[in-house]
Design an enzyme around this catalytic site. Structure first.
Site, PDB file in Angstrom:
ATOM      1  N   LYS A   1      15.173  38.801 -63.172  1.00  0.00           N
ATOM      2  CA  LYS A   1      15.710  39.740 -62.187  1.00  0.00           C
ATOM      3  C   LYS A   1      14.609  40.015 -61.172  1.00  0.00           C
ATOM      4  O   LYS A   1      13.556  40.547 -61.511  1.00  0.00           O
ATOM      5  CB  LYS A   1      16.148  41.037 -62.873  1.00  0.00           C
ATOM      6  CG  LYS A   1      16.762  42.029 -61.915  1.00  0.00           C
ATOM      7  CD  LYS A   1      17.312  43.228 -62.667  1.00  0.00           C
ATOM      8  CE  LYS A   1      18.103  44.140 -61.758  1.00  0.00           C
ATOM      9  NZ  LYS A   1      17.365  44.562 -60.577  1.00  0.00           N
TER      10      LYS A   1
ATOM     11  N   ARG B   1      19.060  41.183 -51.622  1.00  0.00           N
ATOM     12  CA  ARG B   1      20.213  40.352 -51.971  1.00  0.00           C
ATOM     13  C   ARG B   1      20.803  39.718 -50.715  1.00  0.00           C
ATOM     14  O   ARG B   1      21.062  40.412 -49.742  1.00  0.00           O
ATOM     15  CB  ARG B   1      21.267  41.215 -52.673  1.00  0.00           C
ATOM     16  CG  ARG B   1      22.414  40.426 -53.244  1.00  0.00           C
ATOM     17  CD  ARG B   1      23.277  41.321 -54.116  1.00  0.00           C
ATOM     18  NE  ARG B   1      24.315  40.564 -54.779  1.00  0.00           N
ATOM     19  CZ  ARG B   1      24.986  40.996 -55.844  1.00  0.00           C
ATOM     20  NH1 ARG B   1      24.699  42.178 -56.362  1.00  0.00           N
ATOM     21  NH2 ARG B   1      25.926  40.260 -56.402  1.00  0.00           N
TER      22      ARG B   1
ATOM     23  N   ARG C   1      23.531  43.154 -49.153  1.00  0.00           N
ATOM     24  CA  ARG C   1      24.336  43.727 -50.236  1.00  0.00           C
ATOM     25  C   ARG C   1      25.431  44.623 -49.674  1.00  0.00           C
ATOM     26  O   ARG C   1      26.509  44.728 -50.227  1.00  0.00           O
ATOM     27  CB  ARG C   1      23.425  44.537 -51.161  1.00  0.00           C
ATOM     28  CG  ARG C   1      24.110  45.070 -52.390  1.00  0.00           C
ATOM     29  CD  ARG C   1      23.222  46.063 -53.103  1.00  0.00           C
ATOM     30  NE  ARG C   1      23.863  46.607 -54.278  1.00  0.00           N
ATOM     31  CZ  ARG C   1      24.896  47.438 -54.254  1.00  0.00           C
ATOM     32  NH1 ARG C   1      25.425  47.799 -53.106  1.00  0.00           N
ATOM     33  NH2 ARG C   1      25.398  47.904 -55.370  1.00  0.00           N
TER      34      ARG C   1
ATOM     35  N   LYS D   1      22.216  44.303 -66.910  1.00  0.00           N
ATOM     36  CA  LYS D   1      20.799  44.277 -66.549  1.00  0.00           C
ATOM     37  C   LYS D   1      19.966  45.040 -67.557  1.00  0.00           C
ATOM     38  O   LYS D   1      20.434  45.985 -68.196  1.00  0.00           O
ATOM     39  CB  LYS D   1      20.607  44.856 -65.144  1.00  0.00           C
ATOM     40  CG  LYS D   1      21.093  46.272 -64.943  1.00  0.00           C
ATOM     41  CD  LYS D   1      21.113  46.637 -63.448  1.00  0.00           C
ATOM     42  CE  LYS D   1      21.779  47.974 -63.224  1.00  0.00           C
ATOM     43  NZ  LYS D   1      22.064  48.245 -61.820  1.00  0.00           N
TER      44      LYS D   1
HETATM   45  P1  ATP Z   1      23.388  47.621 -58.085  1.00  0.00           P
HETATM   46  O1  ATP Z   1      23.044  46.544 -57.111  1.00  0.00           O
HETATM   47  O2  ATP Z   1      23.794  47.104 -59.421  1.00  0.00           O
HETATM   48  O3  ATP Z   1      24.285  48.676 -57.543  1.00  0.00           O
HETATM   49  P2  ATP Z   1      20.789  48.594 -57.680  1.00  0.00           P
HETATM   50  O4  ATP Z   1      20.897  48.364 -56.235  1.00  0.00           O
HETATM   51  O5  ATP Z   1      20.179  49.877 -58.159  1.00  0.00           O
HETATM   52  O6  ATP Z   1      22.132  48.456 -58.434  1.00  0.00           O
HETATM   53  P3  ATP Z   1      19.492  47.027 -59.598  1.00  0.00           P
HETATM   54  O7  ATP Z   1      19.892  47.974 -60.645  1.00  0.00           O
HETATM   55  O8  ATP Z   1      18.042  46.854 -59.377  1.00  0.00           O
HETATM   56  O9  ATP Z   1      20.033  47.353 -58.193  1.00  0.00           O
HETATM   57  O10 ATP Z   1      20.146  45.608 -59.975  1.00  0.00           O
HETATM   58  C1  ATP Z   1      21.119  44.875 -59.345  1.00  0.00           C
HETATM   59  C2  ATP Z   1      20.562  43.943 -58.273  1.00  0.00           C
HETATM   60  O11 ATP Z   1      19.618  43.010 -58.801  1.00  0.00           O
HETATM   61  C3  ATP Z   1      21.585  43.021 -57.669  1.00  0.00           C
HETATM   62  O12 ATP Z   1      22.364  43.679 -56.719  1.00  0.00           O
HETATM   63  C4  ATP Z   1      20.738  41.908 -57.077  1.00  0.00           C
HETATM   64  O13 ATP Z   1      20.384  42.248 -55.758  1.00  0.00           O
HETATM   65  C5  ATP Z   1      19.475  41.919 -57.898  1.00  0.00           C
HETATM   66  N1  ATP Z   1      19.175  40.692 -58.665  1.00  0.00           N
HETATM   67  C6  ATP Z   1      17.933  40.212 -58.889  1.00  0.00           C
HETATM   68  N2  ATP Z   1      17.942  39.126 -59.653  1.00  0.00           N
HETATM   69  C7  ATP Z   1      19.243  38.857 -59.958  1.00  0.00           C
HETATM   70  C8  ATP Z   1      19.893  37.855 -60.725  1.00  0.00           C
HETATM   71  N3  ATP Z   1      19.225  36.905 -61.354  1.00  0.00           N
HETATM   72  N4  ATP Z   1      21.257  37.926 -60.799  1.00  0.00           N
HETATM   73  C9  ATP Z   1      21.953  38.878 -60.177  1.00  0.00           C
HETATM   74  N5  ATP Z   1      21.377  39.856 -59.440  1.00  0.00           N
HETATM   75  C10 ATP Z   1      20.035  39.856 -59.318  1.00  0.00           C
END
Ligand code: ATP
Length: 591
Positions: free
Chosen positions: A252, A257, A272, A423
């Site tokens: 991750k 994104r 995103r 995650k």
């Molecule tokens: P979310 O996007 O789930 O609303 P958030 O913005 O707080 O939550 P995180 O909790 O850090 O983000 O985790 C999700 C994000 O991780 C995804 O939206 C994507 O941008 C990122 N990401 C990084 N590596 C990956 C991966 N291997 N597969 C999918 N997403 C990934």
């Protein structure tokens, strides 16, 4: 439809205190709109001209709107400004000064919705030398030919301050009610929305072809797909159990994104939030042209600065900051970004969303086999919790955020947070396993040392998807820098509303309500049960109503507002309840 009619319905919308009433009003308005007009009404109600991915901005500053009001009403710029300072709302200022106009009315005939929309579009598209004057003139003409009530919304619309509190789900429900008289078509409309991200198109399609046309909609290049989101679980065992014993586990990356759309040599990149960010990433465009030879493709990944020599990942904040300082071009040469691709949504002329993850991933790996800048995320497939944990530890050691596990059999579930992606992050040690993203629904005035800032904290809420309501979970009073307090107060003052917005459920009364727009990231020690907040509120056996709250909440992050999330993308009530459950389990284990 006459614009005066829409303005009246907006005024009623602003005043309603229940969401159902809101839907009813909106449905009535949508039903009355003529052909070719419904998309305009939908965009207007969202406060935009087109969906965000089209990248159209009004380009109207407050000062310009003030000048246009002055020109149209005969008041001086100083008078307009003084009036604005008094009310804090340029809409109300326009309404008042229009009704007291010193000039003879130029109003010959009333404006239609299309006329207002089309003029706003011209305002937005006017650029280059002399554009400021031209924009002021167009706005002034609109003010001059409007009623005071119309003027209120004509002033607010291009400034992004409509304050109607209508969200995507609210519009979808109104469309469903228009089509079926109830919520019956909402799921299908939502599915169509998830693959095109364009409510205006959905509305037009519904009017022209009915529900069959909606269910026949499919993914198309240059219309971004709403992103799949991940759930969270705290341990490897639980994750694998949820995944039926076996899963793909990917690194991750804490980057940016990106959804890449390519057709021939034309490429567009979406964030995103589905904004067009093509201009920001010339290095990714170049790499895509060099390394991805498929004619038509949509794929998704995380862009991050990666130093190949030292095998180091650079925190994305740093990359973005440096990018701003030195200009994009220098940055590209100094530190090219890599795109770690993790999904494939479209290839050739085929929609790949329904293919299982393992097929999508196989194809993605084939396409990117020779990639240097664009490469697949590092991944393993495992059924062993031990192997999953080791992979997680290695990821952390490499400076990554954690891991993402994916269900091998699951389709790409656009626009939803499901357990097909789970995650696991580093920020976890007895404390709350993750930060939460809260929508600001109100703020408090400063007391004591904070009095000089006239800002004493925020009232934060989570989003209840089922109810399409914002439920409060916490007062946030710490973690702010002085600069953030000043900035927040300034931003929030622009979106203040007189009473609690219809889609906010609260018991706590802040000093000022704001309509749900901005999201902040908050860290807390734990989630507790509380009688004062409405998040997940339920009647207990003893007859009391209890919801969830955060203990010791504090703001995190350098920039107070999360630019990449809209109100509806905040943490949900469902997630809070799940996190509470996990926390209890961990608590039991640890004791
Ligand atoms: P979310 O996007 O789930 O609303 P958030 O913005 O707080 O939550 P995180 O909790 O850090 O983000 O985790 C999700 C994000 O991780 C995804 O939206 C994507 O941008 C990122 N990401 C990084 N590596 C990956 C991966 N291997 N597969 C999918 N997403 C990934």
């Amino acid at each position: 439809m006459q614009f005066s009619k829409l303005a009246e319905s907006y005024e009623r919308l602003e005043g309603v205190s229940s969401r159902l009433k809101m839907i009813e009003l909106l449905t009535g308005t949508l039903k009355e709109s003529g052909a070719g007009e419904i998309s305009k009404i939908v965009y207007m109600t969202q406060g935009t001209l087109l969906p965000p991915f089209e990248g159209i901005e009004f380009g109207v500053a407050e000062k310009m709107a003030q000048e246009a009001i002055a020109v149209a009403t005969g008041f001086t710029k100083g008078q307009v400004e003084r009036e604005y300072k008094k009310s804090g709302d340029l809409g109300l200022t326009a309404q008042k000064l229009r009704s007291e106009s010193k000039l003879k009315s130029m109003r010959q005939s009333s404006n239609t919705v299309s006329e207002v929309y089309d003029t706003m579009m011209r305002v937005a598209k006017t650029s280059g030398p002399g554009s400021k004057e031209a924009k002021i003139k167009m706005l002034a003409n609109m003010f001059a030919s409007s009623t005071p009530l119309e003027a209120k919304y004509i002033a607010r619309y291009p400034l992004g301050q409509l304050r109607l509190g209508v969200g995507d789900a609210t519009i979808l429900e109104a469309l469903s009610s228009m089509a079926t008289g109830g919520r019956g078509a909402k799921a299908e409309l939502e599915a169509a929305y998830n693959i095109c991200s364009d409510l205006g198109t959905i509305a037009e399609t519904l009017v022209s072809g009915g529900m069959p046309a909606i269910t026949a909609m499919h993914v198309s290049i240059f219309k971004p797909i709403r992103p799949a989101l991940a759930e969270r679980l705290p341990t490897a065992e639980e994750i694998l159990e949820r995944m039926n014993g076996i899963a793909a586990v990917e690194h991750k990356y804490d980057g940016f994104r990106l959804q890449v759309h390519k057709s021939g040599k034309k490429i567009r990149l979406f964030s995103r939030r589905l904004e067009d960010v093509t201009e920001m990433f010339p290095d990714i465009i170049e790499a895509t042209l060099n390394e991805v030879h498929e004619e038509k493709i949509i794929f998704e990944g995380e862009a991050i600065a990666y130093n190949e020599a030292t095998k180091e990942f650079l925190p994305f904040q740093e990359t973005i900051q440096r990018k701003r300082k030195h200009g994009i071009k220098e940055k590209v040469e100094e530190l090219p970004l890599h795109l770690f691709a993790f999904d494939l949504m479209y290839l050739g002329n085929k929609d790949w969303l329904r293919e299982p993850y393992k097929r999508r991933r196989e194809e993605l790996e084939r396409i990117l086999a020779k990639g240097k800048r664009i490469l697949p995320t590092t991944k393993i497939i495992t059924s062993s919790p031990k192997a999953l944990e080791t992979f997680f530890e290695e990821a952390i050691a490499e400076g990554l955020e954690g891991i993402m596990t994916k269900d091998l059999e699951a389709p790409y579930i656009a626009g939803a947070r499901k357990f097909s992606w789970i995650k696991l992050k580093r920020s976890y040690k007895g404390e709350l396993s993750d930060t939460v993203d809260l929508v600001i629904v109100g703020y408090f005035l400063g007391r004591g040392g904070r009095a000089e800032f006239k800002f004493g904290g925020l009232l934060g809420a989570v989003y209840n998807q089922k109810r399409d309501m914002f439920e409060t979970i916490s007062r946030i009073g710490s973690g702010f820098t002085e600069k953030q307090m000043v900035e927040l107060k300034e931003l929030l003052d622009k979106i203040k509303v007189k009473s609690k917005p219809a889609r906010v459920d609260a018991i706590v009364e802040p000093d000022f309500w704001v309509y749900p727009k901005y999201v902040v990231t908050v860290m807390a020690d734990e989630i507790t049960k509380s009688p004062t907040h409405t998040c997940g509120r339920e009647r207990q056996e003893d007859g009391t109503d209890v919801g969830y709250a955060l203990r010791f909440p504090r703001l995190v992050g350098e920039t107070a507002i999360r630019q990449d999330k809209s109100a509806e993308e905040a943490t949900t009530t469902k997630e809070i309840i799940e996190m509470y459950g996990e926390q209890k389990k961990v608590g039991v284990k640890g004791s």
